[in-house]
Enzyme design. Structure first.
Site, short mmCIF file in Angstrom:
data_model
loop_
_atom_site.label_atom_id
_atom_site.label_comp_id
_atom_site.label_asym_id
_atom_site.label_seq_id
_atom_site.Cartn_x
_atom_site.Cartn_y
_atom_site.Cartn_z
N LYS A 276 0.84 -1.19 0.00
CA LYS A 276 0.00 0.00 0.00
C LYS A 276 0.88 1.25 0.00
CE LYS A 276 -3.89 -1.78 2.78
NZ LYS A 276 -4.99 -1.63 1.82
N ARG A 350 -10.09 -11.63 1.91
CA ARG A 350 -10.93 -12.69 1.36
C ARG A 350 -10.21 -14.04 1.37
NH1 ARG A 350 -11.61 -9.32 -4.07
NH2 ARG A 350 -11.32 -7.68 -2.51
#
Ligand code: BES
Ligand code: ZN
Ligand code: ZN
Length: 497
Positions: A276, A350
Site C-alpha cells: 500500500k 478474502r
C-alpha cells in the site's frame, strides 16, 4: 473503561460531581421534561430561561452548564439537548455527548427522562442512556504516561427518573455488558500492531475466553498446515509472526440452534508485496476489527443469556512483504480444495476468510455471519458510518437489518448478482482474488466469499469504513476503533430466542 451503574434514589441527592438532564427542542426554546422541570424548581431556576441565556436550544449536541451552588448534591447541572423529535437513538447519542462534555469533571450521573422520548418504554430509555454514556466515556489510555492526560468521567450513575423495576435494572445491566464488550473490541483495534501480532492476539483472546468460560482452541502453523488452511498460511507467510486461527465456542444447555461468526483478523495490512502507499497504511491496524467484534460478541453471550450455540472463528494473520511472502500470481489451495490465483496480495482479507468460512460450513451451522474490513470500495459506496450487508438468506439479512435498526449501527444491503462473479475467473486456477478495478469492489469481494459458504445460510458485513473513525463525533465515537458491529451481533443473537 467506566461502566454505568444504576442509582437508587432521588436525582437531587445523587452523590456525583455532575448531574445531566435531557431536554427536547421546542418551538421557541428548550422543552424540559417532568424530571428536568422538577430539578429546576428545586434549584429555584426557570430552566427554559436559563438555557436560552446560555445558548442551549435543545438541539442535538447542544448543552448548558449550570452551577448548582449547593441547591442539589451535584455541583454542576448539565442540560443536554435531544433535538426536536427525540427517539432512543437521539437519547443514546445525547448521553454520549454528556459523557464527552464532562470528561474532566469527575463523576457523572444521568437522569433517564420519564416522558421526553416517545415510542420507547422506560427500560429502553434507561438502556439507551446507560449505553450512550458508557460508549461516550470511552478513551484508549493504555499508552498515555501522564495521569493528567487521562480523559473520561470517573463514574457513571444512571438515575431512573421513573419507578425502579426489575426490567429497568436488567436494562442497565444489559447496557453495562454491551458497553464493556464494545470497549473491549475498541481496545483490541486501538492496540498498536506490534503488540497484537497473531500469536499474541490469539493468546490475549484465549485468556479472556477462559475467564468467560468460553471454550477456545488456537490453531498454530502446524495445525493450519495439517488442516490445509492455504489461504491463512499464504497471507501470513510474509510475516515473521505466524498466523493463527482461533475458535471460540459458547454452548448453552439446550441450545436452540447454532450460529457461526467469522471475523477478519489482519493485525496489520501493509498490502504485502502489492504494498500500500504509506498514507493508506496509517489506519491498517484496524484490519482485525471483524475478529475483534466477533470475539467481543462471543465473550458476552453467557452474560446476555444467549440461547443459541455460537462459534466464533478469528482468522489472524499479519500481511507483510518479505523474501518469502506470497507473490503476485502464486496459487493457494484453500481448506475446501478451491484454488485461488493471488493477483493482488492486498486483497488478503478474502483469502483468510475463505478458509475460515469453509471451515465454519463444515459444522453445518444454521447461519453464518462474517464480519470484515474487506474493501476500500465499501467506503466509497456507503461512507464511514454505514456498513455494507450482503447475504444469501433473506430471513437472516432481515434479522440483521432489524437488529441494526435497534442498535443504531447503520447498515445497507447490497446485491450479490451471480454474473458479477465472472470477474473472478482465472486462467490458471479456480478463481482469482480480484475483479476489475473500479467495478463494484465490495460486491465482487462478497461474491468471492460466497464461493466458500457451501450454500449454508450466510450473511456478510463489510465494515471497512465504520470499524474505525478518523474523527471524534463528540458523542458515541471518538478517534479510533468504534466497536461496530458488536451490539448488532449481540442483538441478533438475543433475538433468536
Ligand atoms: N484492508 C483493506 C480494506 C480497507 C481499506 C479497510 C480501507 C479499511 C479501510 C483490504 O485488505 C484491501 O486492501 N482491499 C483492497 C482490495 C483490492 C486490491 C481489490 C482495496 O479495497 O483496495
Ligand atoms: Zn489489503
Ligand atoms: Zn485488509
Amino acid at each position: 473503561m467506566i461502566l454505568p451503574v444504576l442509582h437508587d434514589g432521588p436525582a437531587a441527592e445523587v452523590d456525583a460531581d455532575v448531574l445531566a438532564v435531557f431536554v427536547a427542542k421546542g418551538e421557541d426554546g428548550v422543552q424540559p421534561g417532568a424530571d428536568a422541570t422538577q430539578l429546576g424548581e428545586t434549584l429555584g431556576l426557570d430552566l427554559a430561561a436559563e438555557c436560552k441565556a446560555l445558548g442551549c436550544d435543545g438541539g442535538a449536541g447542544s448543552v448548558a452548564r449550570i452551577p448548582t451552588r449547593g441547591g442539589i448534591a451535584a455541583r454542576l447541572l448539565l442540560i443536554v439537548g435531544l433535538g426536536s423529535d427525540p427517539d432512543v437513538h437521539a437519547l443514546r447519542k445525547a448521553a454520549g455527548t454528556a459523557a464527552r462534555k464532562t470528561e474532566k469533571d469527575g463523576r457523572l450521573a444521568l437522569v433517564v427522562p420519564s416522558d421526553l422520548v416517545a415510542r420507547a418504554d422506560g427500560p429502553a430509555r434507561a438502556q439507551a442512556v446507560a449505553e450512550g454514556a458508557g460508549l461516550g466515556a470511552y478513551a484508549y489510555t493504555a499508552y498515555r504516561s501522564k495521569d493528567h492526560d487521562q480523559p473520561s468521567p470517573s463514574g457513571l450513575a444512571i438515575v431512573p427518573g421513573l419507578e425502579l423495576s426489575g426490567e429497568l435494572e436488567a436494562a442497565v445491566a444489559t447496557a453495562a455488558v454491551l458497553v464493556e464488550v464494545t470497549c473491549l473490541a475498541r481496545d483490541l483495534v486501538n492496540t498498536p500492531p506490534a503488540q497484537k501480532r497473531p500469536p499474541q492476539l490469539a493468546e490475549r483472546i484465549a485468556e479472556l475466553a477462559r475467564e468467560a468460560g468460553v471454550a477456545v482452541t488456537v490453531l498454530d502453523t502446524e495445525a493450519l498446515e495439517e488442516g490445509r488452511f492455504g489461504g491463512i498460511l499464504g497471507v501470513g507467510r510474509g510475516s515473521s509472526a505466524p498466523p493463527r486461527l482461533v475458535e471460540l465456542v459458547y454452548e448453552p444447555d439446550q441450545a436452540t440452534g447454532h450460529v457461526a461468526l467469522i471475523g477478519k483478523g489482519i493485525t496489520f495490512d501493509s498490502g504485502g508485496l502489492s504494498l500500500k502507499p504509506s498514507g493508506s497504511m496509517v489506519t491498517m491496524k484496524c484490519d482485525m476489527s471483524g475478529a475483534a467484534a466477533v470475539a467481543a460478541a462471543v465473550l458476552a453471550c453467557e452474560r446476555l443469556q444467549v440461547k443459541t450455540k455460537v462459534t466464533g472463528l478469528l482468522a489472524l494473520a499479519e500481511n507483510m512483504p518479505s523474501g518469502d511472502a506470497t507473490r503476485v500470481s502464486d496459487v493457494l489451495t484453500h481448506r475446501d480444495g478451491t484454488t485461488v490465483e493471488v493477483m493482488n496480495t492486498d486483497a488478503e482479507g478474502r483469502l483468510v476468510m475463505a478458509d475460515a468460512l469453509a471451515y465454519a460450513a463444515e459444522s453445518e451451522p444454521d447461519a453464518m455471519i462474517d464480519v470484515a474490513t474487506l474493501t476500500g470500495a465499501q467506503i466509497v459506496a456507503l461512507g464511514e458510518s454505514i456498513s455494507a450487508l450482503m447475504g444469501t438468506d433473506d430471513d437472516l439479512v432481515a434479522e440483521l437489518e432489524a437488529a441494526a435498526e435497534a442498535t443504531g449501527e447503520r447498515l445497507w444491503r447490497l446485491p450479490l448478482p451471480e454474473d458479477y462473479a465472472d470477474a473472478l475467473k482465472s486462467s490458471v486456477a479456480d478463481l482469482k482474488n480480484i475483479g476489475r478495478k473500479g467495478e463494484a469492489g465490495t460486491i465482487v469481494a462478497g461474491l468471492f466469499l460466497k464461493a466458500f459458504t457451501a450454500e449454508r445460510p450466510w450473511a456478510h458485513l463489510d465494515i471497512a469504513g465504520p470499524a474505525f473513525s478518523e474523527r471524534d463525533d463528540g458523542a458515541l465515537v471518538g478517534k479510533g476503533g468504534t466497536g461496530v458491529p458488536v451490539r448488532t451481533l449481540l442483538r441478533y443473537l438475543q433475538s433468536r430466542g
